[in-house]
Design a protein around this motif. Sequence first.
Motif, PDB file in Angstrom:
ATOM      1  N   PRO A 118       8.797  -9.649  -2.750  1.00 29.72           N
ATOM      2  CA  PRO A 118       8.876  -8.731  -1.614  1.00 29.72           C
ATOM      3  C   PRO A 118       9.562  -9.353  -0.389  1.00 29.72           C
ATOM      4  O   PRO A 118      10.386  -8.699   0.271  1.00 29.72           O
ATOM      5  CB  PRO A 118       7.414  -8.399  -1.330  1.00 29.72           C
ATOM      6  N   LEU A 119       9.239 -10.606  -0.074  1.00 24.06           N
ATOM      7  CA  LEU A 119       9.840 -11.245   1.094  1.00 24.06           C
ATOM      8  C   LEU A 119      11.358 -11.369   0.941  1.00 24.06           C
ATOM      9  O   LEU A 119      12.119 -11.074   1.870  1.00 24.06           O
ATOM     10  CB  LEU A 119       9.213 -12.613   1.333  1.00 24.06           C
ATOM     11  N   LEU A 120      11.819 -11.788  -0.246  1.00 22.21           N
ATOM     12  CA  LEU A 120      13.257 -11.891  -0.476  1.00 22.21           C
ATOM     13  C   LEU A 120      13.913 -10.513  -0.465  1.00 22.21           C
ATOM     14  O   LEU A 120      15.015 -10.337   0.067  1.00 22.21           O
ATOM     15  CB  LEU A 120      13.538 -12.594  -1.813  1.00 22.21           C
ATOM     16  N   ASN A 125      17.722  -7.181   1.450  1.00 19.40           N
ATOM     17  CA  ASN A 125      18.175  -5.798   1.296  1.00 19.40           C
ATOM     18  C   ASN A 125      17.423  -4.767   2.131  1.00 19.40           C
ATOM     19  O   ASN A 125      17.682  -3.568   1.992  1.00 19.40           O
ATOM     20  CB  ASN A 125      18.075  -5.392  -0.184  1.00 19.40           C
ATOM     21  N   ASP A 126      16.462  -5.209   2.939  1.00 19.54           N
ATOM     22  CA  ASP A 126      15.685  -4.277   3.756  1.00 19.54           C
ATOM     23  C   ASP A 126      14.882  -3.293   2.899  1.00 19.54           C
ATOM     24  O   ASP A 126      14.681  -2.144   3.261  1.00 19.54           O
ATOM     25  CB  ASP A 126      16.604  -3.507   4.716  1.00 19.54           C
ATOM     26  N   TRP A 127      14.413  -3.753   1.726  1.00 23.76           N
ATOM     27  CA  TRP A 127      13.614  -2.904   0.847  1.00 23.76           C
ATOM     28  C   TRP A 127      12.190  -2.766   1.372  1.00 23.76           C
ATOM     29  O   TRP A 127      11.732  -3.553   2.203  1.00 23.76           O
ATOM     30  CB  TRP A 127      13.555  -3.494  -0.561  1.00 23.76           C
ATOM     31  N   LYS A 128      11.473  -1.780   0.841  1.00 18.69           N
ATOM     32  CA  LYS A 128      10.026  -1.648   1.038  1.00 18.69           C
ATOM     33  C   LYS A 128       9.337  -2.066  -0.258  1.00 18.69           C
ATOM     34  O   LYS A 128       9.868  -1.873  -1.346  1.00 18.69           O
ATOM     35  CB  LYS A 128       9.660  -0.197   1.365  1.00 18.69           C
ATOM     36  N   ASP A 153       5.209  -4.014   8.166  1.00 19.34           N
ATOM     37  CA  ASP A 153       5.705  -2.637   8.073  1.00 19.34           C
ATOM     38  C   ASP A 153       6.520  -2.408   6.814  1.00 19.34           C
ATOM     39  O   ASP A 153       6.825  -1.262   6.466  1.00 19.34           O
ATOM     40  CB  ASP A 153       6.552  -2.299   9.296  1.00 19.34           C
ATOM     41  N   LYS A 154       6.875  -3.491   6.110  1.00 23.98           N
ATOM     42  CA  LYS A 154       7.702  -3.387   4.907  1.00 23.98           C
ATOM     43  C   LYS A 154       6.942  -3.688   3.614  1.00 23.98           C
ATOM     44  O   LYS A 154       7.337  -3.224   2.544  1.00 23.98           O
ATOM     45  CB  LYS A 154       8.891  -4.357   5.007  1.00 23.98           C
ATOM     46  N   ILE A 155       5.879  -4.489   3.713  1.00 27.29           N
ATOM     47  CA  ILE A 155       5.179  -4.940   2.510  1.00 27.29           C
ATOM     48  C   ILE A 155       3.689  -4.650   2.643  1.00 27.29           C
ATOM     49  O   ILE A 155       3.061  -4.991   3.648  1.00 27.29           O
ATOM     50  CB  ILE A 155       5.377  -6.457   2.278  1.00 27.29           C
ATOM     51  N   LYS A 156       3.137  -4.043   1.610  1.00 23.37           N
ATOM     52  CA  LYS A 156       1.712  -3.760   1.561  1.00 23.37           C
ATOM     53  C   LYS A 156       1.132  -4.385   0.296  1.00 23.37           C
ATOM     54  O   LYS A 156       1.647  -4.171  -0.795  1.00 23.37           O
ATOM     55  CB  LYS A 156       1.461  -2.243   1.569  1.00 23.37           C
ATOM     56  N   VAL A 157       0.054  -5.155   0.438  1.00 23.81           N
ATOM     57  CA  VAL A 157      -0.606  -5.788  -0.716  1.00 23.81           C
ATOM     58  C   VAL A 157      -1.892  -5.033  -1.032  1.00 23.81           C
ATOM     59  O   VAL A 157      -2.698  -4.773  -0.134  1.00 23.81           O
ATOM     60  CB  VAL A 157      -0.935  -7.269  -0.420  1.00 23.81           C
ATOM     61  N   ILE A 158      -2.074  -4.679  -2.293  1.00 21.09           N
ATOM     62  CA  ILE A 158      -3.302  -4.009  -2.703  1.00 21.09           C
ATOM     63  C   ILE A 158      -3.929  -4.768  -3.863  1.00 21.09           C
ATOM     64  O   ILE A 158      -3.230  -5.363  -4.690  1.00 21.09           O
ATOM     65  CB  ILE A 158      -3.067  -2.534  -3.093  1.00 21.09           C
ATOM     66  N   LYS A 159      -5.246  -4.745  -3.911  1.00 25.89           N
ATOM     67  CA  LYS A 159      -5.990  -5.429  -4.978  1.00 25.89           C
ATOM     68  C   LYS A 159      -6.151  -4.481  -6.162  1.00 25.89           C
ATOM     69  O   LYS A 159      -6.523  -3.331  -6.014  1.00 25.89           O
ATOM     70  CB  LYS A 159      -7.369  -5.874  -4.482  1.00 25.89           C
TER      71      LYS A 159
END
Length: 435
Positions: A118-120, A125-128, A153-159
Amino acid sequence: MSFNRFMHPRNRYKSSPPDFAELAANYPTFREHVEMNLNGKVTVDFKNPEALRALTCTLLKDDYGLDISLPLDRLVPTVPLRLNYIHWIEDLIQQDGNYKGSHVHGIDIGTGASCIYPLLGVVENDWKFTATETDAVNIKYATENIERNDKQDKIKVIKTNEDSLLEKVLENNPRECYTFCMCNPPFYGSPMEAQGLVSRSEDRPEPRSINTASDTECIAEGGEVAFIKKIIADSVKYRERVRWYTSMVGKKKSIWPLKTELKKYKVRTVTTTEFCQGRTMRWGIAWTFTEDDSSLPVSPRKKFKTEKEKPQMKIQVPETFVRNAVERLSITEAIQNRPPATRLLAVQREVEKMMTELQIQYKLLNNKIEIKFELTAFHNTWAHQRRKRREALKKELKDVQQTKNQPSTDVELTGGSTQTQINADIETTQHRNNC
């Protein structure tokens, strides 16, 4: 052998590999883990987990401005390999236009402590991203790394749990459609396999870098094949909710059963690639329910092999083999075809049978005057065929003896009717090989 020349053409490390001397001069934390040999070359001990961690963190900081923290008892990702995967995703989705922008929403299955994909993806590329994880330690570090780089605002982590790879994400967001999903699955099925004590050939050199992954990150029941089959099952359920389903594959021999599984579900568009970097090679598999296969990307290594492709091998099939094949052809198929077509079909059926027995993937490219097969072998199944036939015949004769309640004796393979049977078997197989 170094695979760097087969890196993805957009991979920044293909033409400009990391300069360890320069990095050591600019980053004191990395400088602690480098050595200089007698020739003045600066090297890194890839068997040292702290050195491996320092290299990954330094590359992400120097090349992408990313500041991350990693525990030593979790997977430390190598940056060039992850970049190859990101660039392949770009190739898959760019068929519809620009692959950059927040309109691209990906799912990272098992994001790990680094949250590197996600970070890369965001920086490049400004991805979500929606990133999933089952391990509490990994969730803690991944969340901190996202916040440290201000990417909330771009990356959400869920368990999630081990039995829910895509279900929780897709069920909790029923109106959301995703561009792709990606995964770095557990490669191994047991601790012994993870340690290289089984399924590793004796002539294969030992890995040059240490594996810092925890058991939950690198081991799953059934290994990577069983794990990716769960993604396949989810994809059949949710279909177009994700445009491209993808996964990394750690072993080439895993590609065959995965393709077979997709074929079982009648998935028409499937593609594979190779991720080449340093002395390590990994594979990627992708499938979709919304695209055709007219313009699928080809890996750099496959392009190189195609350019160096050898002339096609043509084989004249012996007439005796053709007659025997026609006799074995089903009555229905024989009636439905004229004599010339019947002969071609009979040989085709025999070759298909042989390829299936040898577990060789084949693609038929036939026409009215000749038969062409495109063959792909994932491991050597054809070696020592004569020995295997003799052992099978010996076992068959023993079974017959036991059925007749006769004393079991060793079968003599040097004379009499047994030798005649073996010679006939060898002759038949030679005809098959000539096909």
